[in-house]
Write a protein that holds these residues in place. Structure first.
Motif, mmCIF file in Angstrom:
data_model
loop_
_atom_site.group_PDB
_atom_site.id
_atom_site.type_symbol
_atom_site.label_atom_id
_atom_site.label_comp_id
_atom_site.label_asym_id
_atom_site.label_seq_id
_atom_site.Cartn_x
_atom_site.Cartn_y
_atom_site.Cartn_z
ATOM 1 N N GLU A 5 -46.930 -36.958 -3.725
ATOM 2 C CA GLU A 5 -47.497 -35.680 -3.284
ATOM 3 C C GLU A 5 -46.356 -34.679 -3.252
ATOM 4 N N ILE A 6 -46.553 -33.495 -3.793
ATOM 5 C CA ILE A 6 -45.492 -32.486 -3.737
ATOM 6 C C ILE A 6 -46.033 -31.215 -3.088
ATOM 7 N N PRO A 7 -45.730 -31.001 -1.814
ATOM 8 C CA PRO A 7 -46.206 -29.785 -1.149
ATOM 9 C C PRO A 7 -45.583 -28.542 -1.786
ATOM 10 N N ASP A 8 -46.272 -27.443 -1.655
ATOM 11 C CA ASP A 8 -45.819 -26.184 -2.233
ATOM 12 C C ASP A 8 -44.418 -25.808 -1.742
ATOM 13 N N ALA A 9 -44.113 -26.148 -0.481
ATOM 14 C CA ALA A 9 -42.807 -25.811 0.096
ATOM 15 C C ALA A 9 -41.665 -26.417 -0.728
ATOM 16 N N VAL A 10 -41.917 -27.568 -1.334
ATOM 17 C CA VAL A 10 -40.886 -28.219 -2.149
ATOM 18 C C VAL A 10 -40.535 -27.337 -3.346
ATOM 19 N N TYR A 11 -41.571 -26.802 -3.992
ATOM 20 C CA TYR A 11 -41.310 -25.949 -5.150
ATOM 21 C C TYR A 11 -40.606 -24.661 -4.742
ATOM 22 N N ARG A 12 -40.973 -24.155 -3.576
ATOM 23 C CA ARG A 12 -40.315 -22.916 -3.115
ATOM 24 C C ARG A 12 -38.839 -23.154 -2.809
ATOM 25 N N PRO A 40 -26.902 -28.154 -3.126
ATOM 26 C CA PRO A 40 -26.666 -29.178 -2.096
ATOM 27 C C PRO A 40 -27.821 -29.347 -1.114
ATOM 28 N N LEU A 41 -29.038 -29.514 -1.644
ATOM 29 C CA LEU A 41 -30.226 -29.701 -0.814
ATOM 30 C C LEU A 41 -30.988 -30.944 -1.264
ATOM 31 N N THR A 42 -31.277 -31.831 -0.305
ATOM 32 C CA THR A 42 -32.087 -33.025 -0.565
ATOM 33 C C THR A 42 -33.421 -32.842 0.127
ATOM 34 N N MET A 43 -34.510 -33.143 -0.604
ATOM 35 C CA MET A 43 -35.846 -33.008 -0.006
ATOM 36 C C MET A 43 -36.525 -34.367 0.047
ATOM 37 N N ILE A 44 -37.196 -34.620 1.176
ATOM 38 C CA ILE A 44 -37.910 -35.878 1.346
ATOM 39 C C ILE A 44 -39.401 -35.651 1.182
ATOM 40 N N VAL A 45 -39.986 -36.465 0.281
ATOM 41 C CA VAL A 45 -41.426 -36.388 0.001
ATOM 42 C C VAL A 45 -42.011 -37.795 0.001
#
Ligand code: TXA
Ligand code: MG
Length: 356
Positions: free
Chosen positions: A83-90, A99-104
């Motif tokens: 699942e990829i929430p819109d916030a991830v794309y933003r 230098p940003l890691t995102m958890i999904v």
């Protein structure tokens, strides 16, 4: 095991040759340490349980501590995520590569070994061009924790990697000193509210400009009490720790200098070596065996850049006690003080108070 070395800072031909050899090793299930803009990473095939097992073994890291998966383009996120929430794309639009890691939530493709048994996955698209070139050349998502022995400060130069992992991994790529010096910011977007799990060069203020309110994992600023569990399993360890006992000192600059110099003099009488980590402006005021100027107070990115190398230098100098000036927690300062608190086991001295 013999560790091969590859140079990324020589001629273009040398660089291409090193990247090609490293990509071959990664495809064959081996381990390659490589530079990123944050710290050096220890890379392996993120889709291979066997490669994950090798990473844990080489670092001496508990296998319930998940690995960050590195990709070279945004489209490579889709197959890894359920699942990829819109916030991830933003956030990707604003801060990737960087230098940003995102958890999904993770897809079936990510093995449990890579995600430490969690149903989420941490993903990062690094800003360092060599890191991206390596991932592209391997044609794989690359799992990469920091390339240090578990419990030591993260490596910001290839020689730090060699100190910890030489003889234990297939190859080390040398791209010189990294740009940032602290590990990536980790933000969890798998729940209903974006949550900061690890502060880094992408600051809370920067994230909030894109997302609105960001919640801080409550364990970030405090020492871990029994029963408290950080959402990033790795944050529970006394990480980044030098061998010496370390204290953070706050107070007015003159009071801090007085307190530290007094303690250093006492330690000297006991025959103990003392190290000091200080802003460049005040470093010369200290009398100790090893004084390491971290950078200018007004330039926290300099301090971030030098901190881990300074902690390693303290070990190399064989100091028994380290006193470190405290810095303000705004902007990158939050990440600096998070790492310093962990290195010091949250030991504080307040200069100017009675108990001095
Ligand atoms: O800057 C960086 O992020 C570096 C470079 C190499 O990219 N990598 C890095 O990895 O710092 P590592 O493994 O040393 O730190 C990863 C942190 C650990 O605290 C781990 O627990 C957390 O990320 N983590 C990884 N996957 C997670 C997940 N699914 N949920 C919560 N935390 C996670
Ligand atoms: Mg690490």
């Amino acid at each position: 095991m013999k560790t091969a070395y590859g140079l990324l800072t020589g001629t273009e031909e040398e660089r291409q040759h090193a990247l090609k050899e490293a990509a071959r090793i990664l495809r064959a299930g081996g381990l390659v340490a490589f530079p990123t803009e944050t710290v050096y990473g220890l890379g392996g095939d993120a889709l291979s349980p066997a490669a994950a097992a090798k990473i844990y073994a080489a670092k001496g890291r508990p296998s319930d501590n998940p690995l960050i998966v590195h990709i070279a383009r945004v489209e490579a996120l889709q197959p890894l995520a359920a699942e990829i929430p819109d916030a991830v794309y933003r956030l990707a639009e604003a801060f990737w590569p960087g230098p940003l890691t995102m958890i999904v939530k993770k897809s079936e493709r990510v093995p449990r070994e890579t995600s430490g048994g969690l149903d989420t996955v941490a993903v990062r698209l690094p800003g360092d061009a060599n890191a991206r070139a390596l991932i592209e050349a391997a044609g794989l998502p690359i799992a990469a924790p920091s390339a240090n022995t578990s419990g030591r400060p993260s490596p910001t130069e290839a020689r730090h990697v060699a100190e910890d992992l030489g003889g234990k991994i297939d190859m080390i790529l040398d791209g010189g000193a990294v740009a940032v010096g602290l590990e990536s910011t980790i933000v969890d977007l798998s729940g209903s509210v974006p949550t900061l799990l690890r502060p880094g060069a992408i600051t809370v203020e920067m994230l909030e400009e894109v997302l609105g309110k960001v919640q801080l994992d409550p364990v970030l600023k405090k020492p871990l009490a029994p029963g408290m569990h950080p959402k990033a399993p790795g944050m529970k360890y006394r990480h980044y720790a030098p061998q010496a006992e370390m204290y953070l000192v706050d107070g007015a600059p003159e009071a801090v200098i007085r307190l530290v110099n007094k303690r250093a003099a006492n330690a000297k009488e006991r025959g103990e070596r003392v190290g000091v980590l200080a802003a460049s402006e005040t470093a010369s005021a200290y009398c100790a065996d090893a004084v390491f100027p971290l950078g200018q107070r007004e330039k926290p990115e300099e301090i971030a850049h030098n901190l881990f190398a300074a902690l390693r230098e303290m070990d190399a100098q064989g100091v028994k006690l380290i006193y470190a000036e405290a810095f303000p927690e705004s902007g990158v300062g939050l990440a600096i003080m998070n790492r310093m608190n962990k290195a010091a086991g949250h030991h504080w001295l307040h200069a100017g108070e009675e108990s001095e």
